[in-house]
Design an enzyme around this catalytic site. Structure first.
Site, PDB file in Angstrom:
ATOM      1  N   CYS A 261       0.869  -1.003  -0.067  1.00  0.00           N
ATOM      2  CA  CYS A 261      -0.151   0.233   0.101  1.00  0.00           C
ATOM      3  C   CYS A 261       0.989   1.168   0.075  1.00  0.00           C
ATOM      4  CB  CYS A 261      -1.041  -0.082   1.188  1.00  0.00           C
ATOM      5  SG  CYS A 261      -2.285   1.163   0.994  1.00  0.00           S
TER       6      CYS A 261
ATOM      7  N   GLU B   1      -0.845  -8.714   4.559  1.00  0.00           N
ATOM      8  CA  GLU B   1      -0.727  -8.908   5.730  1.00  0.00           C
ATOM      9  C   GLU B   1      -1.798  -8.801   6.547  1.00  0.00           C
ATOM     10  OE1 GLU B   1      -0.590  -6.210   4.309  1.00  0.00           O
ATOM     11  OE2 GLU B   1      -0.447  -4.541   5.701  1.00  0.00           O
TER      12      GLU B   1
ATOM     13  N   HIS C   2      -3.817  -5.536   0.936  1.00  0.00           N
ATOM     14  CA  HIS C   2      -3.053  -5.908   2.135  1.00  0.00           C
ATOM     15  C   HIS C   2      -2.940  -7.550   2.425  1.00  0.00           C
ATOM     16  CE1 HIS C   2      -2.432  -1.929   3.693  1.00  0.00           C
ATOM     17  NE2 HIS C   2      -3.609  -1.719   3.032  1.00  0.00           N
TER      18      HIS C   2
END
Lengths: 83, 226
Positions: free
Chosen positions: B90, B198, B196
């Site tokens: 990001c 993660e 994302h």
């Protein structure tokens, strides 16, 4: 000493969703006879250099190295001697 | 590399907010993770460096521009040259582009607006990359997005990034060229990804699909260390 005004704006042909959004907002509050061409950024700085040419050279260099993304943006400089 | 577990470094910028998510994910797949302040040069013993999501320097002037000048980012080319891996997520992706580690530019979403929701992404064929070594072409991943400036652009068009886009949006949420949701450099070791992974590292919290990237990176680093 020279004052530098830098205007950065989207390149012609690159989509400008910020400009579109601002135009839509203005239309939303009743201004329907308008066309927003672009939304950009403005920076004013003073450079302690003796000549306008040197001020322009430095400002151009800053634009190329950091302040302007040539993929998306173009820029204009206005330089004024502060005496 | 330190004895035992390979080291992953999460660079923390003023305004990062995804640093802890990234730290936890690195740890979860086996790395020994540490935080690293962006204003210091990298220490040089990391196998992987991660640039987290967030709003570094408040996105002032251009998202990622100020962070791209940080000493830790200036050390990334050397890290990559020495065989190290990099992931920018990001805002981290924006920083990699601004620093010139990845080509092109990321700009305001088109249509404009900050968007945050779950997305479906498709793995597609790209240059070899340790990040995607275990991913099957055609697989669909579920990852969350949360950005306002994820519109990927390259002045030379889609041809310029052919073979460098390992992940595409099923439904393009931001106007990105070629539906690109992620981008690799020529070595395959530097990955920028706009959604994302993660935050998709636990099936109990919506999806574990993002773990595939980190597990693959861990396996690659382990293999290289043998």
């Amino acid at each position: 000493m020279h004052r530098v005004d830098l205007i950065v704006r989207p390149r012609t042909g690159v989509r400008d969703p910020q400009g579109d959004a601002v135009e839509e907002a203005l239309r939303g509050i009743g201004y329907d006879r308008l066309k927003v061409h672009c939304v950009g950024r403005f920076l004013r700085m003073d450079l302690d250099v003796p000549t306008e040419a040197e001020a322009r050279r430095l400002a151009d260099e800053m634009c190329k190295r950091l302040l302007v993304n040539p993929n998306l943006e173009t820029y204009d400089l206005k330089i004024e001697s502060l005496g | 590399m330190s004895a035992g577990r390979p080291v992953a470094t999460v660079v923390v910028f003023p305004g990062s907010n995804g640093d802890r998510d990234l730290f936890e994910t690195f740890e979860r797949v086996g790395f020994s993770c540490r935080y690293h302040p962006s204003d210091r040069p990298l220490s040089g013993d990391s196998a992987v460096v991660g640039l987290p999501g967030g709003f570094s320097y408040g996105d002032y002037w251009r998202a990622g521009m100020l962070a791209s000048q940080a000493p830790a980012v200036a050390d990334l080319p050397r890290h990559v040259e020495q065989g190290g891996l990099v992931i920018g997520i990001c805002n981290g992706f924006q920083i990699l582009v601004e620093a010139g580690l990845l080509p092109g530019a990321l700009s305001y979403n088109d249509p404009p607006g900050f968007r945050h929701r779950w997305l479906t992404l498709k793995v597609q064929s790209a240059c070899p990359s340790p990040w995607f070594a275990a991913a099957a072409i055609g697989d669909r991943w579920r990852l969350p997005m949360a950005h306002g400036e994820g519109n990927y652009f390259h002045p030379d068009g889609a041809q310029a990034i052919q073979g460098r886009v390992p992940l595409v949006y099923d439904q393009n949420p931001n106007g990105s060229l070629a539906d690109a949701a992620a981008l690799l450099d020529a070595t395959g070791r530097v990955l920028g990804v706009m959604p994302h992974p993660e935050r998709a590292s636990d099936p109990d919290l919506g999806s574990g699909d993002g773990l595939q990237l980190f597990r693959a990176a861990f396996a690659a680093v382990r293999r290289d260390a043998l």
